[in-house]
Write a protein that holds these residues in place. Structure first.
Motif, PDB file in Angstrom:
ATOM      1  N   TYR A  11       0.838  -1.201   0.000  1.00 34.11           N
ATOM      2  CA  TYR A  11       0.000   0.000   0.000  1.00 34.11           C
ATOM      3  C   TYR A  11       0.876   1.257   0.000  1.00 34.11           C
ATOM      4  N   GLN A  12       0.393   2.322  -0.641  1.00 34.04           N
ATOM      5  CA  GLN A  12       1.177   3.539  -0.807  1.00 34.04           C
ATOM      6  C   GLN A  12       0.705   4.691   0.081  1.00 34.04           C
ATOM      7  N   ASN A  13      -0.491   4.598   0.637  1.00 32.87           N
ATOM      8  CA  ASN A  13      -0.993   5.688   1.475  1.00 32.87           C
ATOM      9  C   ASN A  13      -0.458   5.550   2.901  1.00 32.87           C
ATOM     10  N   SER A  14      -0.700   6.561   3.729  1.00 25.46           N
ATOM     11  CA  SER A  14      -0.364   6.539   5.160  1.00 25.46           C
ATOM     12  C   SER A  14       1.096   6.176   5.421  1.00 25.46           C
ATOM     13  N   GLY A  15       1.991   6.654   4.558  1.00 29.22           N
ATOM     14  CA  GLY A  15       3.413   6.397   4.758  1.00 29.22           C
ATOM     15  C   GLY A  15       3.923   5.146   4.082  1.00 29.22           C
ATOM     16  N   GLY A  16       3.055   4.437   3.361  1.00 29.47           N
ATOM     17  CA  GLY A  16       3.447   3.186   2.733  1.00 29.47           C
ATOM     18  C   GLY A  16       4.527   3.353   1.679  1.00 29.47           C
ATOM     19  N   GLU A  17       4.490   4.462   0.943  1.00 30.86           N
ATOM     20  CA  GLU A  17       5.481   4.685  -0.108  1.00 30.86           C
ATOM     21  C   GLU A  17       6.889   4.781   0.474  1.00 30.86           C
ATOM     22  N   ALA A  18       7.021   5.484   1.621  1.00 32.13           N
ATOM     23  CA  ALA A  18       8.324   5.612   2.278  1.00 32.13           C
ATOM     24  C   ALA A  18       8.788   4.264   2.829  1.00 32.13           C
ATOM     25  N   ILE A  19       7.844   3.491   3.375  1.00 31.34           N
ATOM     26  CA  ILE A  19       8.172   2.149   3.879  1.00 31.34           C
ATOM     27  C   ILE A  19       8.714   1.294   2.739  1.00 31.34           C
ATOM     28  N   GLN A  20       8.063   1.359   1.593  1.00 27.63           N
ATOM     29  CA  GLN A  20       8.484   0.569   0.439  1.00 27.63           C
ATOM     30  C   GLN A  20       9.909   0.922   0.023  1.00 27.63           C
ATOM     31  N   ASN A  74      -1.311  -5.264   0.903  1.00 27.86           N
ATOM     32  CA  ASN A  74      -2.230  -4.159   0.657  1.00 27.86           C
ATOM     33  C   ASN A  74      -3.645  -4.619   0.993  1.00 27.86           C
ATOM     34  N   ALA A  75      -4.101  -4.303   2.197  1.00 30.68           N
ATOM     35  CA  ALA A  75      -5.419  -4.773   2.641  1.00 30.68           C
ATOM     36  C   ALA A  75      -6.561  -4.018   1.983  1.00 30.68           C
ATOM     37  N   GLY A  76      -6.362  -2.734   1.731  1.00 30.90           N
ATOM     38  CA  GLY A  76      -7.471  -1.888   1.304  1.00 30.90           C
ATOM     39  C   GLY A  76      -7.904  -2.046  -0.133  1.00 30.90           C
ATOM     40  N   GLU A  77      -7.066  -2.648  -0.991  1.00 32.22           N
ATOM     41  CA  GLU A  77      -7.387  -2.679  -2.416  1.00 32.22           C
ATOM     42  C   GLU A  77      -7.487  -4.094  -2.992  1.00 32.22           C
ATOM     43  N   GLN A  78      -7.439  -5.105  -2.149  1.00 29.67           N
ATOM     44  CA  GLN A  78      -7.458  -6.472  -2.670  1.00 29.67           C
ATOM     45  C   GLN A  78      -8.858  -6.847  -3.172  1.00 29.67           C
ATOM     46  N   THR A  79      -8.882  -7.662  -4.228  1.00 24.96           N
ATOM     47  CA  THR A  79     -10.134  -8.141  -4.816  1.00 24.96           C
ATOM     48  C   THR A  79     -10.091  -9.659  -4.928  1.00 24.96           C
ATOM     49  N   GLN A  80     -11.226 -10.259  -5.248  1.00 24.89           N
ATOM     50  CA  GLN A  80     -11.294 -11.713  -5.408  1.00 24.89           C
ATOM     51  C   GLN A  80     -10.407 -12.171  -6.564  1.00 24.89           C
ATOM     52  N   TYR A  81     -10.326 -11.365  -7.604  1.00 19.18           N
ATOM     53  CA  TYR A  81      -9.477 -11.715  -8.754  1.00 19.18           C
ATOM     54  C   TYR A  81      -8.012 -11.785  -8.332  1.00 19.18           C
ATOM     55  N   GLN A  82      -7.567 -10.794  -7.570  1.00 17.87           N
ATOM     56  CA  GLN A  82      -6.194 -10.788  -7.087  1.00 17.87           C
ATOM     57  C   GLN A  82      -5.912 -11.990  -6.195  1.00 17.87           C
ATOM     58  N   MET A  83      -6.850 -12.291  -5.313  1.00 19.57           N
ATOM     59  CA  MET A  83      -6.684 -13.427  -4.402  1.00 19.57           C
ATOM     60  C   MET A  83      -6.594 -14.738  -5.176  1.00 19.57           C
ATOM     61  N   PHE A  84      -7.361 -14.833  -6.240  1.00 16.04           N
ATOM     62  CA  PHE A  84      -7.378 -16.044  -7.066  1.00 16.04           C
ATOM     63  C   PHE A  84      -5.995 -16.285  -7.692  1.00 16.04           C
ATOM     64  N   LEU A  85      -5.393 -15.214  -8.211  1.00 16.96           N
ATOM     65  CA  LEU A  85      -4.067 -15.333  -8.819  1.00 16.96           C
ATOM     66  C   LEU A  85      -2.976 -15.502  -7.756  1.00 16.96           C
ATOM     67  N   GLY A 153     -14.623  -9.870   6.794  1.00 15.69           N
ATOM     68  CA  GLY A 153     -14.517  -8.416   6.884  1.00 15.69           C
ATOM     69  C   GLY A 153     -13.212  -7.972   7.518  1.00 15.69           C
ATOM     70  N   TRP A 154     -12.897  -6.687   7.412  1.00 14.34           N
ATOM     71  CA  TRP A 154     -11.709  -6.132   8.058  1.00 14.34           C
ATOM     72  C   TRP A 154     -11.980  -4.671   8.383  1.00 14.34           C
ATOM     73  N   GLY A 155     -11.180  -4.138   9.314  1.00 13.56           N
ATOM     74  CA  GLY A 155     -11.294  -2.726   9.657  1.00 13.56           C
ATOM     75  C   GLY A 155     -12.580  -2.364  10.380  1.00 13.56           C
ATOM     76  N   ILE A 274      -2.230  -8.576   7.295  1.00 14.41           N
ATOM     77  CA  ILE A 274      -1.618  -7.368   6.726  1.00 14.41           C
ATOM     78  C   ILE A 274      -1.709  -6.246   7.770  1.00 14.41           C
ATOM     79  N   PRO A 275      -0.987  -6.385   8.887  1.00 14.48           N
ATOM     80  CA  PRO A 275      -1.016  -5.317   9.889  1.00 14.48           C
ATOM     81  C   PRO A 275      -0.244  -4.097   9.394  1.00 14.48           C
ATOM     82  N   ALA A 276      -0.831  -2.941   9.475  1.00 17.07           N
ATOM     83  CA  ALA A 276      -0.225  -1.716   8.940  1.00 17.07           C
ATOM     84  C   ALA A 276       1.030  -1.333   9.715  1.00 17.07           C
ATOM     85  N   PHE A 277       1.948  -0.687   9.013  1.00 14.32           N
ATOM     86  CA  PHE A 277       3.081  -0.059   9.676  1.00 14.32           C
ATOM     87  C   PHE A 277       2.571   1.185  10.404  1.00 14.32           C
ATOM     88  N   ALA A 278       3.362   1.698  11.320  1.00 15.47           N
ATOM     89  CA  ALA A 278       2.993   2.950  11.983  1.00 15.47           C
ATOM     90  C   ALA A 278       3.020   4.075  10.958  1.00 15.47           C
TER      91      ALA A 278
END
Length: 307
Positions: A11-20, A74-85, A153-155, A274-278
């Motif tokens: 994930y790229q939001n909430s500081g994810g880009e810097a973590i990456q 990336n918890a917020g953007e996953q879909t069934q298609y992604q999970m399948f692959l 569910g999550w969140g 997928i526990p978020a980083f701080a």
């Protein structure tokens, strides 16, 4: 040794880009190249190969099954298609988290069922077929209060507190309209509206913080209005989290634990794959485990790609 190359979707939001960026740098220092932005939503599969374009749209499509490992976070953007692959890739190459454990912990019933059978305390629960919906009324009388939870569910999304017959009568038509095959409910635990989020990487304790429900709400999830605060866990909390993560098989886990005031014991409420980083804001108030977490994830990837 040949150059190792891994794929990453973080994930790229909430500081994810810097973590990456920090994780990619540490992996490079270990001789591991990283292709980022590999969102399986942009993938197609044909004739034994999964081709995926990166999110930035640059370069040729990556042959996912030629990578040495796929790191999906990336918890917020996953879909069934992604999970399948994701599941298909896991059959032929290392993935983090491994798909079996990730799929397990996406399902609250399956997780609670496994933990209970290994002696880990969870909330009392019931799973019943939709045709036995009237059984929920009997459960409510026994428990006094309960929480309906979507198993995937999550969140805090979809959590519904049921305190009386009226609230149950309001919920049932909605559930029937969703055409659910079964209902999962947990006994509402008497707690102080705070929890422990314990981060684990490769069976190692990373850090812990507390979350507190906001206002009149009872959910501690940040997405539901909860707030984060510094919290030092007791050894019993860390031990319980390590045990839960190991039983589920997650290499990276965030274990949510609350204290049952009535029974005077700690209870595992949820295990997250997928526990978020701080976030940068949380780091400013003292949540300082990101560095250790990044280092151990890099070490884990290094270890899993050695063979």
């Amino acid at each position: 040794m040949k150059t190792r190359t891994i794929g990453m979707w973080l994930y790229q939001n909430s500081g994810g880009e810097a973590i990456q960026k920090k994780l990619v740098k540490q992996l490079k220092e270990r001789g591991i190249e990283t292709i980022t932005g590999l969102n399986l939503r942009n993938a197609v599969a044909k004739n034994g190969t999964i081709y995926c374009n990166s999110d930035n749209g640059k370069g040729k499509a990556v042959k996912m099954n030629k990578l040495d490992l796929f790191f999906s976070y990336n918890a917020g953007e996953q879909t069934q298609y992604q999970m399948f692959l994701y599941k298909a890739l896991n059959r032929i190459m290392p993935t983090i988290n491994n798909y079996e454990a990730f799929e397990l912990t996406e399902d609250k019933f399956q997780t609670s069922f496994l933990l209970r059978n290994h002696g880990v305390l969870t909330a009392d629960y019931r799973l019943c077929h939709r045709d036995d919906g009237r059984f929920l009324s009997k459960i409510l009388k026994k428990w006094d209060k309960m929480v309906y939870k979507p198993t995937d569910g999550w969140g805090g999304v979809g959590l519904t507190k049921i305190e009386n017959e009226a609230s149950l009568d309001m919920l049932m038509p909605f559930l029937n309209q969703m055409d659910l095959r079964f209902f999962y409910v947990e006994k509402f635990i008497d707690y102080d509206k705070t929890d422990y989020r314990v981060d684990i990487v490769d069976n190692t304790f990373i850090g812990c913080y507390g979350r507190k429900a906001g206002g009149s709400d009872w959910r501690t999830n940040i997405s539901s209005g909860g707030s984060v605060f510094l919290r030092e866990p007791e050894p019993a909390v860390i031990e319980l989290a390590l045990k839960a993560a190991k039983i589920t098989g997650l290499e990276i886990a965030g274990v949510d634990i609350i204290y049952d005031r009535k029974k005077e014991e700690y209870v595992v409420l949820e295990v997250n794959g997928i526990p978020a980083f701080a976030t940068p804001e949380q780091e400013k108030v003292g949540l300082d485990f990101n560095g250790k977490k990044i280092e151990l994830i890099a070490e884990l990837i290094d270890k899993k790609t050695q063979h």
